[in-house]
Scaffold this motif. Structure first.
Motif, PDB file in Angstrom:
ATOM      1  N   GLN A   1       7.430   8.317  -9.745  1.00  0.00           N
ATOM      2  CA  GLN A   1       7.272   7.093  -8.960  1.00  0.00           C
ATOM      3  C   GLN A   1       6.510   6.037  -9.754  1.00  0.00           C
ATOM      4  O   GLN A   1       6.836   4.845  -9.696  1.00  0.00           O
ATOM      5  N   ALA A   2       5.475   6.461 -10.479  1.00  0.00           N
ATOM      6  CA  ALA A   2       4.673   5.511 -11.250  1.00  0.00           C
ATOM      7  C   ALA A   2       5.473   4.859 -12.374  1.00  0.00           C
ATOM      8  O   ALA A   2       5.120   3.779 -12.850  1.00  0.00           O
ATOM      9  N   ALA A   3       6.562   5.511 -12.802  1.00  0.00           N
ATOM     10  CA  ALA A   3       7.384   4.973 -13.887  1.00  0.00           C
ATOM     11  C   ALA A   3       8.637   4.269 -13.382  1.00  0.00           C
ATOM     12  O   ALA A   3       9.485   3.859 -14.179  1.00  0.00           O
ATOM     13  N   SER A   4       8.772   4.113 -12.073  1.00  0.00           N
ATOM     14  CA  SER A   4       9.988   3.526 -11.499  1.00  0.00           C
ATOM     15  C   SER A   4      10.111   2.046 -11.869  1.00  0.00           C
ATOM     16  O   SER A   4       9.108   1.353 -12.110  1.00  0.00           O
ATOM     17  N   LYS A   5      11.331   1.559 -11.886  1.00  0.00           N
ATOM     18  CA  LYS A   5      11.592   0.176 -12.281  1.00  0.00           C
ATOM     19  C   LYS A   5      10.975  -0.807 -11.287  1.00  0.00           C
ATOM     20  O   LYS A   5      10.446  -1.845 -11.687  1.00  0.00           O
ATOM     21  N   TRP A   6      11.066  -0.501  -9.990  1.00  0.00           N
ATOM     22  CA  TRP A   6      10.544  -1.433  -8.992  1.00  0.00           C
ATOM     23  C   TRP A   6       9.032  -1.576  -9.106  1.00  0.00           C
ATOM     24  O   TRP A   6       8.494  -2.673  -8.952  1.00  0.00           O
ATOM     25  N   LEU A   7       8.347  -0.457  -9.393  1.00  0.00           N
ATOM     26  CA  LEU A   7       6.893  -0.543  -9.514  1.00  0.00           C
ATOM     27  C   LEU A   7       6.507  -1.334 -10.764  1.00  0.00           C
ATOM     28  O   LEU A   7       5.599  -2.165 -10.732  1.00  0.00           O
ATOM     29  N   LYS A   8       7.206  -1.085 -11.861  1.00  0.00           N
ATOM     30  CA  LYS A   8       6.911  -1.822 -13.086  1.00  0.00           C
ATOM     31  C   LYS A   8       7.189  -3.309 -12.911  1.00  0.00           C
ATOM     32  O   LYS A   8       6.471  -4.154 -13.464  1.00  0.00           O
ATOM     33  N   ALA A   9       8.232  -3.626 -12.139  1.00  0.00           N
ATOM     34  CA  ALA A   9       8.559  -5.035 -11.909  1.00  0.00           C
ATOM     35  C   ALA A   9       7.449  -5.725 -11.114  1.00  0.00           C
ATOM     36  O   ALA A   9       7.044  -6.849 -11.428  1.00  0.00           O
ATOM     37  N   LEU A  10       6.930  -5.054 -10.089  1.00  0.00           N
ATOM     38  CA  LEU A  10       5.846  -5.615  -9.295  1.00  0.00           C
ATOM     39  C   LEU A  10       4.559  -5.720 -10.117  1.00  0.00           C
ATOM     40  O   LEU A  10       3.833  -6.710 -10.049  1.00  0.00           O
ATOM     41  N   GLU A  11       4.277  -4.680 -10.901  1.00  0.00           N
ATOM     42  CA  GLU A  11       3.065  -4.661 -11.708  1.00  0.00           C
ATOM     43  C   GLU A  11       3.084  -5.781 -12.747  1.00  0.00           C
ATOM     44  O   GLU A  11       2.044  -6.368 -13.067  1.00  0.00           O
TER      45      GLU A  11
ATOM     46  N   THR B   1       0.851  -1.197   0.000  1.00  0.00           N
ATOM     47  CA  THR B   1       0.000   0.000   0.000  1.00  0.00           C
ATOM     48  C   THR B   1       0.881   1.239   0.000  1.00  0.00           C
ATOM     49  O   THR B   1       1.851   1.338   0.753  1.00  0.00           O
ATOM     50  N   LEU B   2       0.504   2.169  -0.863  1.00  0.00           N
ATOM     51  CA  LEU B   2       1.285   3.384  -1.091  1.00  0.00           C
ATOM     52  C   LEU B   2       0.347   4.585  -1.179  1.00  0.00           C
ATOM     53  O   LEU B   2      -0.820   4.442  -1.540  1.00  0.00           O
ATOM     54  N   PRO B   3       0.830   5.781  -0.875  1.00  0.00           N
ATOM     55  CA  PRO B   3       0.028   6.972  -1.134  1.00  0.00           C
ATOM     56  C   PRO B   3      -0.052   7.244  -2.637  1.00  0.00           C
ATOM     57  O   PRO B   3       0.499   6.491  -3.445  1.00  0.00           O
ATOM     58  N   LYS B   4      -0.729   8.302  -3.003  1.00  0.00           N
ATOM     59  CA  LYS B   4      -0.800   8.683  -4.408  1.00  0.00           C
ATOM     60  C   LYS B   4       0.607   8.916  -4.948  1.00  0.00           C
ATOM     61  O   LYS B   4       1.412   9.609  -4.331  1.00  0.00           O
ATOM     62  N   LEU B   5       0.908   8.337  -6.103  1.00  0.00           N
ATOM     63  CA  LEU B   5       2.247   8.414  -6.670  1.00  0.00           C
ATOM     64  C   LEU B   5       2.331   9.512  -7.731  1.00  0.00           C
ATOM     65  O   LEU B   5       1.379   9.734  -8.487  1.00  0.00           O
ATOM     66  N   ASP B   6       3.490  10.162  -7.771  1.00  0.00           N
ATOM     67  CA  ASP B   6       3.690  11.127  -8.844  1.00  0.00           C
ATOM     68  C   ASP B   6       4.146  10.393 -10.108  1.00  0.00           C
ATOM     69  O   ASP B   6       4.340   9.162 -10.099  1.00  0.00           O
ATOM     70  N   ARG B   7       4.333  11.131 -11.192  1.00  0.00           N
ATOM     71  CA  ARG B   7       4.659  10.497 -12.469  1.00  0.00           C
ATOM     72  C   ARG B   7       5.973   9.726 -12.405  1.00  0.00           C
ATOM     73  O   ARG B   7       6.086   8.627 -12.948  1.00  0.00           O
TER      74      ARG B   7
END
Length: 340
Positions: free
Chosen positions: A121-131, A113-119
């Protein structure tokens, strides 16, 4: 994969539980309910264990790997409930999350769980890997013209049929605060039961001109203002407010404080606990922090037990005055020691 909140149930039915879920947003009610829905679905499918990790500024990201690896030692499915209050795991965190996504452990569900992400953060490698290995759900505020239909749907889910202008008036009253809207709907259900809710009933329940209000009572008690809380309680009684409505507000707050106080008892500071409490509206966090600093976990648990006694008294199962018991609860929240 990205999934909208209202699509979650259908997605799980069609494709089953994903190994990873990411929730991002700043709206507490929706965040809590989506997270609860994921956890409930997981429990129904045998995920009986749960470990909560709060990734604050000094969090050791080796704990994530250690927790994931240790799960294989147990013959049970488990949930890792990872909360990142800042939304920024940093270099070490990003690396740990990306490595986790490469080889998600079997019989493990990771809920981030995360707060609202900026652009960025939404494009970060770790988030893309989890997604890529899981489901990403972004929670957006329900505002403007979308709010009355949401309130109407919520009323109907509670077994209430809104009369003309009811949803619109309630939307105006809560000013976009979904948690407040849900609380008002709960109160209407408690007051009137299932069936049609008229505009007049709503006005009686949430009128701004009301001299005393159960929410104001709770706030006065959390502020430690014993005299004011008792006067407000007496005012509510004089105005004919149902004791069950007052107890509902006090018990809800006490139950939440018990949950938060348990985290304080485990070594976190009241400030850290309140800052990460998504169920607490930002404007009320200072009040809740005062309550956490004033009373210990044991004291909040005693107050919750007193709420149970009061509930039985209201139902005629205990031969005690419910209003005197409510006064003890208010005084106890404000810091007056409870007498056995």
């Amino acid at each position: 994969m990205r999934v909208r909140p209202h699509e979650l149930s259908t997605h799980v039915q069609r494709q089953g539980l994903a190994p990873i879920y990411l929730l991002s947003g700043d709206e507490p009610l929706q965040m809590n309910e989506i997270a609860d829905a994921i956890r409930a679905t997981a429990r129904a499918q045998g995920f009986s264990g749960r470990d909560v990790l709060e990734a604050g500024g000094k969090f050791d990201w080796n704990e994530l790997a250690a927790e994931a690896n240790s799960l294989s030692l147990f013959a049970e499915k488990r949930i890792i409930d990872l909360r990142i209050p800042s939304g920024k795991p940093g270099r070490d965190g990003g690396k740990a999350l990306a490595e986790y996504a490469e080889r998600p452990p079997e019989d493990t569900l990771l809920l981030v769980t995360l707060p609202k992400l900026d652009r960025g953060q939404a494009a970060s490698k770790w988030l893309k890997a989890l997604e890529a290995k899981g489901v990403f759900i972004q929670i957006w505020p329900i505002e403007g013209g979308r709010l009355p239909p949401w309130i109407e749907q919520r009323l109907r889910q509670a077994g209430l049929t809104p009369g003309p202008q009811v949803a619109a008036m309630l939307a105006e009253r809560v000013e976009g605060n979904l948690l407040a809207a849900a609380q008002e709907i709960d109160k209407l259900k408690l007051l009137h039961g299932s069936g049609v809710i008229t505009l007049e009933q709503l006005q009686e329940s949430v009128a701004d001109s009301a001299r005393y209000d159960v929410y104001g009572l709770v706030d006065a008690a959390l502020e430690g203002k014993v005299g004011r809380a008792v006067r407000m309680l007496n005012g509510l009684q004089a105005e004919g407010t149902a004791a069950a409505v007052v107890l509902w507000a006090l018990a809800r707050e006490t139950r939440m404080l018990c949950t938060l106080a348990r985290q304080v008892a485990q070594g976190r500071s009241p400030q850290q606990v309140v800052a990460g409490a998504r169920e607490v509206w930002d404007k009320r966090k200072p009040l809740v922090g005062m309550g956490l600093q004033r009373l210990s976990l044991r004291q909040w648990q005693r107050l919750l037990q007193l709420c149970g006694l009061t509930d039985r008294a209201i139902k005629g199962q205990e031969r005690q005055d419910p209003w005197l018991l409510l006064q003890r609860i208010c005084s106890g929240m404000a810091g007056v020691p409870l007498l056995d």
